[in-house]
Design a protein around this motif. Structure first.
Motif, PDB file in Angstrom:
ATOM      1  N   ARG A   1       2.949  14.871   9.732  1.00 25.48           N
ATOM      2  CA  ARG A   1       3.671  13.324   8.949  1.00 25.48           C
ATOM      3  C   ARG A   1       3.855  12.435  10.431  1.00 25.48           C
ATOM      4  NH1 ARG A   1       7.154  14.636   4.407  1.00 25.48           N
ATOM      5  NH2 ARG A   1       6.992  16.471   3.451  1.00 25.48           N
ATOM      6  N   THR A   2       4.116  11.509  10.044  1.00 27.58           N
ATOM      7  CA  THR A   2       4.289  10.597  10.902  1.00 27.58           C
ATOM      8  C   THR A   2       4.881   9.166   9.986  1.00 27.58           C
ATOM      9  OG1 THR A   2       3.674   8.843  12.152  1.00 27.58           O
ATOM     10  CG2 THR A   2       1.402   9.681  10.522  1.00 27.58           C
ATOM     11  N   THR A   3       4.455   7.862  10.735  1.00 27.04           N
ATOM     12  CA  THR A   3       5.190   6.934   9.021  1.00 27.04           C
ATOM     13  C   THR A   3       4.398   5.446  10.031  1.00 27.04           C
ATOM     14  OG1 THR A   3       6.387   5.859  11.364  1.00 27.04           O
ATOM     15  CG2 THR A   3       7.456   6.474   9.769  1.00 27.04           C
ATOM     16  N   VAL A   4       3.619   4.964   9.028  1.00 26.42           N
ATOM     17  CA  VAL A   4       3.392   3.468   9.197  1.00 26.42           C
ATOM     18  C   VAL A   4       3.214   2.689   9.587  1.00 26.42           C
ATOM     19  CG1 VAL A   4       1.311   2.229   7.480  1.00 26.42           C
ATOM     20  CG2 VAL A   4       1.641   4.076   6.810  1.00 26.42           C
ATOM     21  N   ALA A   5       2.398   2.346  10.762  1.00 22.47           N
ATOM     22  CA  ALA A   5       2.539   1.059  11.600  1.00 22.47           C
ATOM     23  C   ALA A   5       1.984  -0.243  11.481  1.00 22.47           C
ATOM     24  CB  ALA A   5       2.226   1.407  12.956  1.00 22.47           C
ATOM     25  N   ARG A   6       0.969  -0.535  10.921  1.00 19.15           N
ATOM     26  CA  ARG A   6       0.304  -1.831  10.750  1.00 19.15           C
ATOM     27  C   ARG A   6      -0.238  -1.241   8.709  1.00 19.15           C
ATOM     28  NH1 ARG A   6      -2.829  -3.864  14.956  1.00 19.15           N
ATOM     29  NH2 ARG A   6      -3.034  -5.576  14.156  1.00 19.15           N
ATOM     30  N   VAL A   7      -0.426  -3.027   8.068  1.00 21.70           N
ATOM     31  CA  VAL A   7      -0.785  -2.157   7.156  1.00 21.70           C
ATOM     32  C   VAL A   7      -1.478  -3.845   6.818  1.00 21.70           C
ATOM     33  CG1 VAL A   7      -1.098  -2.664   4.566  1.00 21.70           C
ATOM     34  CG2 VAL A   7       0.263  -1.335   5.908  1.00 21.70           C
ATOM     35  N   LEU A   8      -3.374  -3.714   6.943  1.00 22.15           N
ATOM     36  CA  LEU A   8      -4.607  -4.560   7.553  1.00 22.15           C
ATOM     37  C   LEU A   8      -4.991  -4.328   6.463  1.00 22.15           C
ATOM     38  CD1 LEU A   8      -4.686  -3.279  11.785  1.00 22.15           C
ATOM     39  CD2 LEU A   8      -3.614  -5.193  10.750  1.00 22.15           C
ATOM     40  N   GLY A   9      -5.849  -5.524   5.500  1.00 23.68           N
ATOM     41  CA  GLY A   9      -6.346  -6.382   4.577  1.00 23.68           C
ATOM     42  C   GLY A   9      -7.868  -6.866   5.484  1.00 23.68           C
ATOM     43  N   PRO A  10      -8.650  -7.683   4.718  1.00 25.12           N
ATOM     44  CA  PRO A  10     -10.029  -7.774   5.176  1.00 25.12           C
ATOM     45  C   PRO A  10      -9.494  -9.485   6.558  1.00 25.12           C
ATOM     46  CG  PRO A  10     -10.311  -7.840   2.690  1.00 25.12           C
ATOM     47  CD  PRO A  10      -8.581  -6.973   3.043  1.00 25.12           C
ATOM     48  N   ASP A  11      -8.308 -10.385   5.232  1.00 22.00           N
ATOM     49  CA  ASP A  11      -7.711 -11.584   6.192  1.00 22.00           C
ATOM     50  C   ASP A  11      -6.620 -10.809   7.513  1.00 22.00           C
ATOM     51  OD1 ASP A  11      -9.713 -12.520   4.916  1.00 22.00           O
ATOM     52  OD2 ASP A  11      -7.827 -12.201   2.818  1.00 22.00           O
ATOM     53  N   GLY A  12      -6.469  -9.778   7.413  1.00 21.83           N
ATOM     54  CA  GLY A  12      -5.020  -9.913   8.570  1.00 21.83           C
ATOM     55  C   GLY A  12      -3.797  -8.550   8.019  1.00 21.83           C
ATOM     56  N   GLU A  13      -3.035  -8.875   7.992  1.00 18.84           N
ATOM     57  CA  GLU A  13      -2.032  -7.994   8.435  1.00 18.84           C
ATOM     58  C   GLU A  13      -1.235  -8.491   6.817  1.00 18.84           C
ATOM     59  OE1 GLU A  13       0.543  -6.739  11.520  1.00 18.84           O
ATOM     60  OE2 GLU A  13      -0.835  -7.084  13.253  1.00 18.84           O
ATOM     61  N   LEU A  14      -0.885  -7.408   6.312  1.00 18.40           N
ATOM     62  CA  LEU A  14      -0.319  -7.847   5.033  1.00 18.40           C
ATOM     63  C   LEU A  14       0.936  -7.045   5.071  1.00 18.40           C
ATOM     64  CD1 LEU A  14      -2.539  -5.762   2.884  1.00 18.40           C
ATOM     65  CD2 LEU A  14      -2.990  -8.211   3.222  1.00 18.40           C
ATOM     66  N   ALA A  15       2.134  -7.514   4.385  1.00 19.03           N
ATOM     67  CA  ALA A  15       3.742  -6.626   4.328  1.00 19.03           C
ATOM     68  C   ALA A  15       3.493  -6.028   3.367  1.00 19.03           C
ATOM     69  CB  ALA A  15       3.991  -8.229   3.485  1.00 19.03           C
ATOM     70  N   VAL A  16       2.435  -5.262   2.618  1.00 11.64           N
ATOM     71  CA  VAL A  16       2.509  -4.668   1.429  1.00 11.64           C
ATOM     72  C   VAL A  16       1.017  -4.775   0.949  1.00 11.64           C
ATOM     73  CG1 VAL A  16       3.746  -6.346  -0.594  1.00 11.64           C
ATOM     74  CG2 VAL A  16       3.630  -3.741  -0.500  1.00 11.64           C
ATOM     75  N   ALA A  17       0.276  -3.596   0.251  1.00 14.35           N
ATOM     76  CA  ALA A  17      -0.767  -3.466  -0.844  1.00 14.35           C
ATOM     77  C   ALA A  17      -0.860  -2.179  -1.704  1.00 14.35           C
ATOM     78  CB  ALA A  17      -1.616  -2.634   0.367  1.00 14.35           C
ATOM     79  N   VAL A  18      -1.402  -2.399  -2.634  1.00 12.22           N
ATOM     80  CA  VAL A  18      -1.562  -1.957  -3.319  1.00 12.22           C
ATOM     81  C   VAL A  18      -2.460  -1.483  -3.972  1.00 12.22           C
ATOM     82  CG1 VAL A  18       0.439  -3.151  -4.522  1.00 12.22           C
ATOM     83  CG2 VAL A  18      -1.507  -3.539  -5.058  1.00 12.22           C
ATOM     84  N   ALA A  19      -1.784  -0.304  -5.302  1.00 13.01           N
ATOM     85  CA  ALA A  19      -3.432   0.842  -5.761  1.00 13.01           C
ATOM     86  C   ALA A  19      -5.000  -0.164  -5.883  1.00 13.01           C
ATOM     87  CB  ALA A  19      -3.033   1.260  -7.161  1.00 13.01           C
ATOM     88  N   GLY A  20      -6.025   0.297  -5.587  1.00 13.49           N
ATOM     89  CA  GLY A  20      -7.131  -1.081  -5.781  1.00 13.49           C
ATOM     90  C   GLY A  20      -7.456  -1.915  -4.436  1.00 13.49           C
ATOM     91  N   GLN A  21      -6.610  -1.929  -3.490  1.00 12.05           N
ATOM     92  CA  GLN A  21      -6.767  -2.871  -2.684  1.00 12.05           C
ATOM     93  C   GLN A  21      -7.979  -1.883  -1.522  1.00 12.05           C
ATOM     94  OE1 GLN A  21      -2.724  -4.849  -2.004  1.00 12.05           O
ATOM     95  NE2 GLN A  21      -3.940  -6.409  -0.780  1.00 12.05           N
ATOM     96  N   ALA A  22      -8.580  -2.439  -0.505  1.00 11.44           N
ATOM     97  CA  ALA A  22      -9.163  -1.619   0.608  1.00 11.44           C
ATOM     98  C   ALA A  22      -8.632  -1.895   1.958  1.00 11.44           C
ATOM     99  CB  ALA A  22     -10.277  -2.153   0.934  1.00 11.44           C
ATOM    100  N   VAL A  23      -8.363  -0.861   2.618  1.00  7.82           N
ATOM    101  CA  VAL A  23      -7.048  -1.581   3.647  1.00  7.82           C
ATOM    102  C   VAL A  23      -7.484  -0.421   4.744  1.00  7.82           C
ATOM    103  CG1 VAL A  23      -4.434  -2.828   2.287  1.00  7.82           C
ATOM    104  CG2 VAL A  23      -5.545   0.241   3.057  1.00  7.82           C
ATOM    105  N   THR A  24      -6.874  -0.859   6.097  1.00  8.63           N
ATOM    106  CA  THR A  24      -6.541  -0.114   6.824  1.00  8.63           C
ATOM    107  C   THR A  24      -5.294   0.161   7.540  1.00  8.63           C
ATOM    108  OG1 THR A  24      -9.012  -1.046   7.638  1.00  8.63           O
ATOM    109  CG2 THR A  24      -7.426   0.119   9.549  1.00  8.63           C
ATOM    110  N   LEU A  25      -4.975   1.047   7.470  1.00  9.18           N
ATOM    111  CA  LEU A  25      -3.779   1.995   8.246  1.00  9.18           C
ATOM    112  C   LEU A  25      -3.945   2.452   9.488  1.00  9.18           C
ATOM    113  CD1 LEU A  25      -2.069   3.821   5.412  1.00  9.18           C
ATOM    114  CD2 LEU A  25      -2.621   1.164   6.051  1.00  9.18           C
ATOM    115  N   THR A  26      -2.646   1.403  10.282  1.00 11.90           N
ATOM    116  CA  THR A  26      -2.832   2.549  11.851  1.00 11.90           C
ATOM    117  C   THR A  26      -1.107   3.198  11.857  1.00 11.90           C
ATOM    118  OG1 THR A  26      -1.092   0.487  12.414  1.00 11.90           O
ATOM    119  CG2 THR A  26      -3.611   0.146  12.613  1.00 11.90           C
TER     120      THR A  26
END
Length: 625
Positions: free
Chosen positions: A278-303
């Motif tokens: 278990r841990t917590t999400v530090a950052r949510v990154l989309g194709p154009d940079g950081e995101l405040a929220v991402a939803v189903a269907g989006q391609a993201v990178t989580l740190t």
């Protein structure tokens, strides 16, 4: 030169963010699926000038509509399809309107191409099921509708086509619509809209037709533009199958994938499965940079906030509502290979982004796709559907297919050819992986081998009946015993008197026969023994599965190579003679195949040397390695 005009850029941005609907067309042969999509593309002005020119030329050459354009040719891209006037492969087309974007899959109607239809349906949100108004609901309509329900498509548009050929008769339409609604209710398809049309004439295709004033519903395109298919929304818990560990440099480590369900924000508590860390999400990154929220269907990178071990195939999920983890499942399976599915044979399974080894431990029944009745079966043939139990070599995160397609739908892959041989849906776990653990034992294989002063091995003799496997294995054991080594021989005939007395000689029984023997041999090697296995073992897949149970160097495959005619000449038991007379069905070399090893550790040609000399070659390999 500057960028595009502001209004064009705004239009493209708006178009990109329009809702996307994926749908399929399916049904029986010649119901007009390709014509419907071709005309829909034409009427919605989704064709370029060169496509129209090519369509006109193809219509003159291959068309079936006389001087008029044959819209089906827009979809039938294979030469065989154009020559025969049928759809063979799945044809995908993209188009859009002011209200929505669409990806449509035109699926073949012939029964022999059912696997192609299932491929198209696997990603669809809605199915357009076509029925010829002159023929009504046919067996293939029922077959395709069953697969639609199996693959979780909850919205069906029944298109009763060719109404022009029945005089636009309302009674004909209502009779077919009533019959299909009853079928949909049996299959558990909750949302069905019935529509009369003529794809060839364009009636009720993009606008309502004056030829059928008694129909008051929307046209086909209007329905597609407005139907709400009810995908999983942000209220579902996060499900992110990890596709790639993103490590561009030593200061960044992220986990990339497409969100299968739910939403994610920085600070969310998550769990990594199957490890359970278990841990917590530090950052949510989309194709154009950081995101405040991402939803189903989006391609993201989580740190992540902590250094947690995460690999491709793992699932990052909401800590408060994680999916299950299991290694045994009940599942529906559609078989897609020309070679039959055999219980006990190992395959690769692809579930989400994870890959593991899967074995069908039991085929509970085959499903009659016309009536949904369970039928007794020992294997599945091409395009057949069965209900079975699956066992994996490691636990994976999953959800029932009804709840989540990405974590509940799987494919099976042949381990030798890498061909996709099956596709299925998980229903539920037969056991949770956390309920059974390996019990630690202080006396291990190494300790047992040390006290015997030997290196444990599995020596697997394979070859035709009468090749000399048992003779050579017996000579090898006598010599090893004289040297003071601890051995045991598992012989094909002897094992069938006890452990495998319940098995016959069908392909299915042979697979199970070898699976059991391989597991026993593994236990004997774990006990520190040199175990000699003498079995015909005709299939490469089963020999490869047996090898996979052992550590590198522990499995020694010995191919006892004897030509069929020589094996028949030595036939002291008279088995070949009986097989030639048809008294022994499924006899290897006569009416059941033998697949020679491709790279055995030892290749013994029994026509080139006596058994004693060949046995010495095996002993030299075991004693002097």
């Amino acid at each position: 030169m500057g960028g595009p005009p502001t209004d064009l850029a705004a239009y493209l941005a708006e178009y990109e963010h329009k809702d996307l609907l994926r749908f399929i067309t399916c049904g029986s042969v010649d119901d007009g699926k390709s014509t419907l999509i071709g005309r829909l593309l034409y009427e919605s002005k989704a064709l370029f000038a060169d496509q129209l020119s090519a369509l006109e030329a193809d219509s003159r050459r291959h068309g079936t509509q006389g001087a008029e354009m044959d819209f089906a040719l827009l979809l039938d891209g294979l030469s065989a399809e154009r020559e025969q006037g049928i759809t063979i492969d799945v044809a995908y087309r993209f188009f859009g309107t002011d209200k929505r974007r669409f990806i449509v899959a035109d699926c073949p109607g012939h029964e022999q191409y059912t696997r192609n239809m299932a491929t198209g349906a696997s990603t669809a949100d809605l199915a357009v099921v076509l029925v010829d108004a002159r023929k009504g609901v046919l067996d293939q309509t029922r077959r395709h509708s069953y697969i639609v329900s199996l693959l979780g498509i909850r919205h069906v548009l029944l298109a009763v086509n060719k109404m022009d050929l029945v005089g636009y008769d309302q009674a004909t339409f209502e009779r077919i619509a009533g019959e299909y609604r009853a079928l949909a209710a049996q299959l558990g398809i909750p949302h069905v809209h019935c529509l009369p049309l003529s794809a060839l004439r364009g009636d009720n295709l993009t606008v309502r037709s004056a030829a059928m004033p008694w129909y008051e519903g929307p046209s086909l395109l209007e329905h597609l533009e407005t139907v709400q298919v009810g995908r999983d929304g942000p209220e579902a818990g996060l499900r992110l199958p990890v596709q790639w560990v993103n490590r561009p440099h030593q200061d960044f480590r992220g986990f990339a994938g497409t969100i299968a369900a739910g939403s994610v924000r920085p600070g969310d508590a998550v769990v990594v499965l199957p490890s359970g860390r278990r841990t917590t999400v530090a950052r949510v990154l989309g194709p154009d940079g950081e995101l405040a929220v991402a939803v189903a269907g989006q391609a993201v990178t989580l740190t992540l906030a902590d250094e947690v071990d995460v690999s491709r195939g793992d699932v990052i999920a909401a800590a408060a509502a994680p999916p299950q983890v299991a290694d045994q499942f009940a599942a529906h399976l559609l078989w897609m290979d020309d070679q039959p599915m055999l219980p006990g044979r190992p395959y690769w399974i692809r579930l989400g982004t994870a890959t593991a080894v899967a074995t069908i431990t039991e085929l509970k029944h085959r499903v009659d796709v016309h009536t949904r009745a369970p039928l007794a079966a020992k294997h599945l043939e091409l395009n057949e559907v069965g209900y079975c139990n699956l066992s994996l070599d490691r636990p994976l995160a999953f959800e029932p297919y009804a709840a989540n397609r990405a974590l509940g739908g799987f494919i099976l892959i042949d381990r030798l050819t890498n061909a996709t041989v099956g596709a299925g849906t998980l229903d539920f776990a037969l056991r949770r992986a956390g309920n059974i653990h390996w019990q630690h034992l202080d006396v291990d294989k190494a300790a047992r081998a040390r006290i015997k002063r030997q290196t444990p091995r599995c020596v697997w003799f394979t070859g035709l009946s009468g090749a000399g496997k048992s003779t050579i294995a017996n000579l090898v054991e006598k010599r090893l015993h004289a040297l003071g080594l601890h051995t045991y021989t598992l012989d094909g005939d002897n094992v069938r008197h006890g452990l495998n007395r319940d098995l016959g000689f069908t392909d299915e029984d042979r697979v199970e026969n070898l699976r059991r023997v391989a597991e026993v041999a593994k236990l004997m090697v774990d006990a520190g023994l040199i175990v000699l296995v003498s079995f015909i073992s005709p299939f490469r897949a089963e020999r490869r599965a047996a090898r996979a149970l052992f550590e590198p160097g522990e499995f020694v495959e010995v191919f006892v190579d004897t030509p069929l005619e020589e094996a028949e000449r030595r036939d002291t038991k008279g088995l070949y003679a009986k097989a030639r007379r048809g008294e022994l069905p499924h006899f290897t070399g006569i009416d059941s195949p033998y697949e020679p090893p491709e790279a055995p550790e030892l290749h013994l040609d029994t026509t080139a040397a006596p058994a004693e000399e060949l046995a010495e070659r095996v002993i030299a390999r075991l004693v002097h390695d």
